[in-house]
Design a protein around this motif. Structure first.
Motif, short mmCIF file in Angstrom:
data_model
loop_
_atom_site.label_atom_id
_atom_site.label_comp_id
_atom_site.label_asym_id
_atom_site.label_seq_id
_atom_site.Cartn_x
_atom_site.Cartn_y
_atom_site.Cartn_z
N MET A 1 8.92 -7.07 -0.17
CA MET A 1 8.25 -6.04 0.62
C MET A 1 7.01 -5.53 -0.10
SD MET A 1 11.42 -3.74 2.07
CE MET A 1 10.30 -2.61 2.89
N GLY A 2 6.05 -5.10 0.68
CA GLY A 2 4.83 -4.57 0.11
C GLY A 2 4.69 -3.08 0.40
N TYR A 3 3.45 -2.60 0.24
CA TYR A 3 3.18 -1.17 0.35
C TYR A 3 2.23 -0.89 1.51
CZ TYR A 3 5.07 -1.32 -4.36
OH TYR A 3 5.88 -1.53 -5.43
N ARG A 4 2.31 0.33 1.99
CA ARG A 4 1.33 0.81 2.98
C ARG A 4 0.26 1.56 2.18
NH1 ARG A 4 3.50 4.31 7.43
NH2 ARG A 4 1.98 3.26 8.79
N VAL A 5 -0.96 1.06 2.24
CA VAL A 5 -2.04 1.53 1.37
C VAL A 5 -3.20 2.05 2.21
CG1 VAL A 5 -3.68 0.87 -0.43
CG2 VAL A 5 -1.39 -0.15 -0.40
N ALA A 6 -3.69 3.23 1.83
CA ALA A 6 -4.89 3.80 2.45
C ALA A 6 -6.02 3.80 1.43
CB ALA A 6 -4.62 5.22 2.92
N VAL A 7 -7.20 3.37 1.84
CA VAL A 7 -8.40 3.45 0.99
C VAL A 7 -9.31 4.51 1.60
CG1 VAL A 7 -10.42 2.24 0.09
CG2 VAL A 7 -8.21 1.04 0.26
N VAL A 8 -9.49 5.59 0.86
CA VAL A 8 -10.25 6.74 1.33
C VAL A 8 -11.68 6.65 0.78
CG1 VAL A 8 -10.37 9.26 1.39
CG2 VAL A 8 -8.15 8.11 1.36
N GLY A 9 -12.66 6.69 1.68
CA GLY A 9 -14.04 6.46 1.27
C GLY A 9 -14.36 4.97 1.29
N ALA A 10 -13.82 4.29 2.28
CA ALA A 10 -13.86 2.82 2.32
C ALA A 10 -15.26 2.25 2.56
CB ALA A 10 -12.90 2.30 3.39
N THR A 11 -16.19 3.06 3.05
CA THR A 11 -17.53 2.54 3.32
C THR A 11 -18.49 2.68 2.14
OG1 THR A 11 -18.21 4.66 4.29
CG2 THR A 11 -17.33 2.98 5.80
N GLY A 12 -18.06 3.38 1.08
CA GLY A 12 -18.91 3.55 -0.10
C GLY A 12 -18.82 2.35 -1.04
N ASN A 13 -19.66 2.34 -2.07
CA ASN A 13 -19.67 1.22 -3.01
C ASN A 13 -18.31 1.00 -3.65
OD1 ASN A 13 -22.41 0.75 -2.62
ND2 ASN A 13 -23.04 2.06 -4.33
N VAL A 14 -17.69 2.07 -4.13
CA VAL A 14 -16.40 1.94 -4.82
C VAL A 14 -15.29 1.63 -3.84
CG1 VAL A 14 -14.69 3.13 -6.24
CG2 VAL A 14 -17.13 3.41 -6.74
N GLY A 15 -15.30 2.26 -2.66
CA GLY A 15 -14.28 1.99 -1.66
C GLY A 15 -14.28 0.53 -1.22
N ARG A 16 -15.45 -0.01 -0.98
CA ARG A 16 -15.54 -1.43 -0.60
C ARG A 16 -15.03 -2.32 -1.73
NH1 ARG A 16 -18.88 -2.46 3.93
NH2 ARG A 16 -19.95 -0.60 4.70
N GLU A 17 -15.36 -1.94 -2.96
CA GLU A 17 -14.91 -2.72 -4.11
C GLU A 17 -13.39 -2.64 -4.25
OE1 GLU A 17 -16.19 -5.49 -6.85
OE2 GLU A 17 -17.38 -4.41 -5.39
N MET A 18 -12.81 -1.49 -3.95
CA MET A 18 -11.35 -1.37 -3.98
C MET A 18 -10.71 -2.36 -3.00
SD MET A 18 -10.77 2.75 -4.14
CE MET A 18 -10.85 3.68 -5.67
N LEU A 19 -11.25 -2.44 -1.80
CA LEU A 19 -10.72 -3.36 -0.81
C LEU A 19 -10.86 -4.81 -1.28
CD1 LEU A 19 -12.13 -1.60 2.37
CD2 LEU A 19 -9.71 -1.97 1.89
N ASN A 20 -12.01 -5.14 -1.86
CA ASN A 20 -12.23 -6.50 -2.39
C ASN A 20 -11.20 -6.84 -3.46
OD1 ASN A 20 -14.48 -6.90 -0.77
ND2 ASN A 20 -15.94 -6.25 -2.34
N ILE A 21 -10.96 -5.90 -4.37
CA ILE A 21 -10.08 -6.17 -5.51
C ILE A 21 -8.62 -6.22 -5.07
CG2 ILE A 21 -9.27 -5.25 -7.72
CD1 ILE A 21 -12.17 -4.25 -8.16
N LEU A 22 -8.24 -5.36 -4.14
CA LEU A 22 -6.88 -5.44 -3.60
C LEU A 22 -6.61 -6.83 -3.03
CD1 LEU A 22 -6.67 -1.98 -1.77
CD2 LEU A 22 -5.16 -2.70 -3.63
N ALA A 23 -7.61 -7.37 -2.32
CA ALA A 23 -7.46 -8.70 -1.74
C ALA A 23 -7.48 -9.79 -2.82
CB ALA A 23 -8.56 -8.95 -0.71
#
Length: 340
Positions: free
Chosen positions: A1-23
């Protein structure tokens, strides 16, 4: 099983990078949501081969979500992080708001992974300042061997540390140098950043140091050892991505430069590139997109009894922000939020 994850500030430089790194790191996600302010509502961001439409942070209910990665400023974090935490969602916060709170762990997973277990006091974990994060990754293994007394660090910090406005200002001013009729005065920074360096990051304090310099002192003590003395000079330089640091370290015991090099080669999160020849070191442009903190120019400091100098470079949007936050989530999952 995995987790339910929210990325807050997803359109900013760091938020986008968080999404990239999670993937990239294949973080175990069952469900993911990209949250942003109302003005960015409906914007699209990438998560691996998927496209996510942002949802409104202001009306979002964090109940039932496991982890929220926050990549917004302190003002917004002050409003929304407690809401998420009180809903049972563990907040991993990239702002400075909670870093100095005694009830909130400040974590760099290669350095103090055990500290994540303190999240239960407020359901919040803090991510350190970008300049601190890369430095302590290098300091910790050396401290374990020879006990650090004092650190003198000068930073050379890229404009991306000031967000999109900083990147845009360097780009626009650089172009305007070659077009004198298109003047681009300083707005984000206090002076022209193109073809210049500015010894000023964040606000000035009564002591004469800037808050960025104070952060490096306070955070190193909290993460590594409160007895370490630190003095910093933080400088903004005309580099788009990648922070560099010249670090002078004084130890309780003698540490040979060759042994220090060997220790760092084995240290988690560190890559040593240290050849005493032209180009035998790493510069900011070469670290962009990489996970590692690169160490070069390791050498003895002959002016003190037990001293080492080194050069430290890292992608500040990754190790200094998004990557460290994802690593905290990974550590949290392994140690505290195991799913059956």
């Amino acid at each position: 099983m995995g987790y339910r994850v929210a990325v807050v500030g997803a359109t900013g430089n760091v938020g986008r990078e968080m999404l990239n790194i999670l993937a990239e790191r294949q973080f175990p996600v069952d469900e993911i949501v990209a949250l942003a302010s109302r003005k960015s509502l409906g914007s699209e961001v990438s998560f691996g081969d998927r496209t996510l439409k942002t949802k409104d942070l202001d009306t979002f209910d964090f109940t039932g979500w496991d982890i929220a990665l926050f990549a917004v400023g302190s003002d917004a974090t002050k409003i929304y992080a407690p809401k998420a935490a009180n809903s049972g969602c563990v907040v991993i916060d990239n702002s400075s708001l909670y870093r100095y709170d005694a009830d909130v762990p400040l974590v760099v997973p290669e350095v103090n992974p055990e500290a994540v277990e303190g999240y239960t006091k407020k359901n919040i974990i803090a991510n350190p300042n970008c300049s601190t994060a890369q430095m302590v990754v290098a300091l910790k293994p050396l401290h374990d061997r020879a006990t650090i007394k004092r650190v003198v660090v000068s930073t050379y910090q890229s404009v991306s540390g000031a967000g999109k406005e900083g990147i845009d200002e360097l780009w626009d001013q650089t172009k305007s140098i070659y077009n004198p009729t298109d003047d681009k005065p300083a707005r984000k920074f206090t002076k022209q950043i193109a073809f210049n360096v500015i010894p000023h990051i964040d606000v000035f304090m009564d002591s004469g140091e800037t808050k960025e310099e104070w952060k490096m002192v306070a955070e190193t003590k909290k993460i590594v050892d409160p007895s370490i003395k630190v003095t910093a000079t933080c400088v903004r330089v005309p580099v788009f991505v990648g922070h560099s640091e010249a670090v002078n370290i004084e130890f309780e015991e003698f540490l040979d430069a060759d042994e220090a090099r060997d220790i760092l080669r084995e240290a988690p999160g560190v890559m040593v590139i240290d050849k005493r020849q032209d180009g035998g070191y790493v510069t900011p442009i070469e670290c962009v997109g990489d996970y590692a903190t690169f160490i070069s120019r390791i050498r003895q400091d002959s002016t003190i009894e037990n001293g080492i100098n080194l050069w430290c470079v890292s992608d500040n949007l990754r190790k200094g922000a998004a990557l460290n936050a994802v690593q905290i989530a990974e550590t949290l999952g392994m140690r505290c939020l195991k799913k059956g």
